[in-house]
Design a protein around this motif. Sequence first.
Motif, PDB file in Angstrom:
ATOM      1  N   ARG A 164       3.366   4.924 -14.825  1.00  0.00           N
ATOM      2  CA  ARG A 164       2.496   4.300 -13.833  1.00  0.00           C
ATOM      3  C   ARG A 164       1.828   5.369 -12.963  1.00  0.00           C
ATOM      4  O   ARG A 164       2.344   6.474 -12.795  1.00  0.00           O
ATOM      5  CB  ARG A 164       3.301   3.375 -12.893  1.00  0.00           C
ATOM      6  N   VAL A 165       0.664   4.970 -12.399  1.00  0.00           N
ATOM      7  CA  VAL A 165       0.006   5.731 -11.346  1.00  0.00           C
ATOM      8  C   VAL A 165       0.190   4.916 -10.070  1.00  0.00           C
ATOM      9  O   VAL A 165       0.003   3.691 -10.087  1.00  0.00           O
ATOM     10  CB  VAL A 165      -1.498   5.905 -11.653  1.00  0.00           C
ATOM     11  N   ALA A 166       0.578   5.579  -8.979  1.00  0.00           N
ATOM     12  CA  ALA A 166       0.825   4.861  -7.717  1.00  0.00           C
ATOM     13  C   ALA A 166      -0.303   5.142  -6.726  1.00  0.00           C
ATOM     14  O   ALA A 166      -0.788   6.274  -6.622  1.00  0.00           O
ATOM     15  CB  ALA A 166       2.167   5.292  -7.128  1.00  0.00           C
ATOM     16  N   PHE A 167      -0.714   4.097  -6.008  1.00  0.00           N
ATOM     17  CA  PHE A 167      -1.787   4.205  -5.009  1.00  0.00           C
ATOM     18  C   PHE A 167      -1.238   3.863  -3.625  1.00  0.00           C
ATOM     19  O   PHE A 167      -0.412   2.959  -3.494  1.00  0.00           O
ATOM     20  CB  PHE A 167      -2.911   3.199  -5.291  1.00  0.00           C
ATOM     21  N   THR A 168      -1.799   4.545  -2.632  1.00  0.00           N
ATOM     22  CA  THR A 168      -1.454   4.229  -1.234  1.00  0.00           C
ATOM     23  C   THR A 168      -2.705   4.351  -0.380  1.00  0.00           C
ATOM     24  O   THR A 168      -3.531   5.234  -0.614  1.00  0.00           O
ATOM     25  CB  THR A 168      -0.402   5.232  -0.689  1.00  0.00           C
ATOM     26  N   ILE A 169      -2.826   3.468   0.596  1.00  0.00           N
ATOM     27  CA  ILE A 169      -3.883   3.604   1.588  1.00  0.00           C
ATOM     28  C   ILE A 169      -3.263   3.467   2.976  1.00  0.00           C
ATOM     29  O   ILE A 169      -2.336   2.667   3.166  1.00  0.00           O
ATOM     30  CB  ILE A 169      -5.013   2.567   1.361  1.00  0.00           C
ATOM     31  N   ASP A 170      -3.771   4.287   3.896  1.00  0.00           N
ATOM     32  CA  ASP A 170      -3.306   4.247   5.286  1.00  0.00           C
ATOM     33  C   ASP A 170      -4.341   3.450   6.076  1.00  0.00           C
ATOM     34  O   ASP A 170      -5.446   3.931   6.332  1.00  0.00           O
ATOM     35  CB  ASP A 170      -3.195   5.688   5.809  1.00  0.00           C
ATOM     36  N   LEU A 171      -3.996   2.243   6.471  1.00  0.00           N
ATOM     37  CA  LEU A 171      -4.957   1.378   7.156  1.00  0.00           C
ATOM     38  C   LEU A 171      -5.320   1.925   8.537  1.00  0.00           C
ATOM     39  O   LEU A 171      -6.396   1.636   9.053  1.00  0.00           O
ATOM     40  CB  LEU A 171      -4.393  -0.037   7.285  1.00  0.00           C
ATOM     41  N   ALA A 172      -4.472   2.732   9.109  1.00  0.00           N
ATOM     42  CA  ALA A 172      -4.765   3.298  10.426  1.00  0.00           C
ATOM     43  C   ALA A 172      -5.865   4.353  10.342  1.00  0.00           C
ATOM     44  O   ALA A 172      -6.505   4.664  11.340  1.00  0.00           O
ATOM     45  CB  ALA A 172      -3.503   3.913  11.024  1.00  0.00           C
ATOM     46  N   ALA A 173      -6.099   4.882   9.164  1.00  0.00           N
ATOM     47  CA  ALA A 173      -7.103   5.935   8.993  1.00  0.00           C
ATOM     48  C   ALA A 173      -8.463   5.359   8.626  1.00  0.00           C
ATOM     49  O   ALA A 173      -9.426   6.100   8.416  1.00  0.00           O
ATOM     50  CB  ALA A 173      -6.641   6.920   7.916  1.00  0.00           C
ATOM     51  N   ARG A 174      -8.564   4.026   8.527  1.00  0.00           N
ATOM     52  CA  ARG A 174      -9.841   3.415   8.101  1.00  0.00           C
ATOM     53  C   ARG A 174     -10.643   2.901   9.293  1.00  0.00           C
ATOM     54  O   ARG A 174     -10.120   2.362  10.214  1.00  0.00           O
ATOM     55  CB  ARG A 174      -9.568   2.235   7.165  1.00  0.00           C
TER      56      ARG A 174
END
Length: 176
Positions: A166-176
């Motif tokens: 698998r490839v794992a994704f993450t997003i930091d909502l505080a940085a958007r």
Amino acid sequence: MIDDLSGGLTARHPVEDDHSRVLAVVDAWWGGLKGEAGALERALLLPRLYFQHFTTTSFVVERDGRDGGGGGEGDGQLVAFLVGFLSQSEPDAAYVHFVGVDPGLHGQGVGRSLYRAFFALARSHGRRYVHCITSPQNTASQSFHARLGFTSSAVKPDYDGPGLDRVAFTIDLAAR
Ligand SMILES: CC(C)(COP(=O)(O)OP(=O)(O)OC[C@H]1O[C@@H](n2cnc3c(N)ncnc32)[C@H](O)[C@@H]1OP(=O)(O)O)[C@@H](O)C(=O)NCCC(=O)NCCS
């Protein structure tokens, strides 16, 4: 519920009857990715429990109902779904488990709208990070998540079991 969908599309939280409707489209919507093994993987990834116990953090999108709108749940044609949840063990995290858009609507912003709605929901519950995974073969998913601002990992061998990289994704909502 999702106010930036194009005309004729409406969103709602799923109900249990949506389980069979989603299962009926995933192979076509994934374009038969990874053949029979892929079909089995996808079916096993979507047991009924997601449509019983994770409905308030998930969405389905339909075209207007058969009666021209205002019909009951399940009256419209299913065109997209997102199954997600708030992490029980990581209080700052939420997780998108499965997302799909009817190929006839690809590239029209439906996937982005679903994620935007999920991000808003996650934020409203105090969640900062959204995680998800995909298979290394799913290059469309990788491009899509990159465009949305997710960072991706290197391929993680055997992440979900033997042979299930698998490839794992993450997003930091505080940085958007
Ligand atoms: C991945 C998927 C959900 C994207 O949905 P979509 O509604 O077509 O995506 P959107 O139109 O909202 O696109 C959002 C952004 O991603 C980009 N994008 C979407 N699909 C892409 C692709 N295949 N290749 C490159 N970029 C892509 C769009 O160009 C857009 O970028 P922009 O706004 O900067 O122009 C959809 O292709 C799909 O259902 N695929 C099959 C199922 C799947 O793989 N699900 C994800 C893994 S669980």
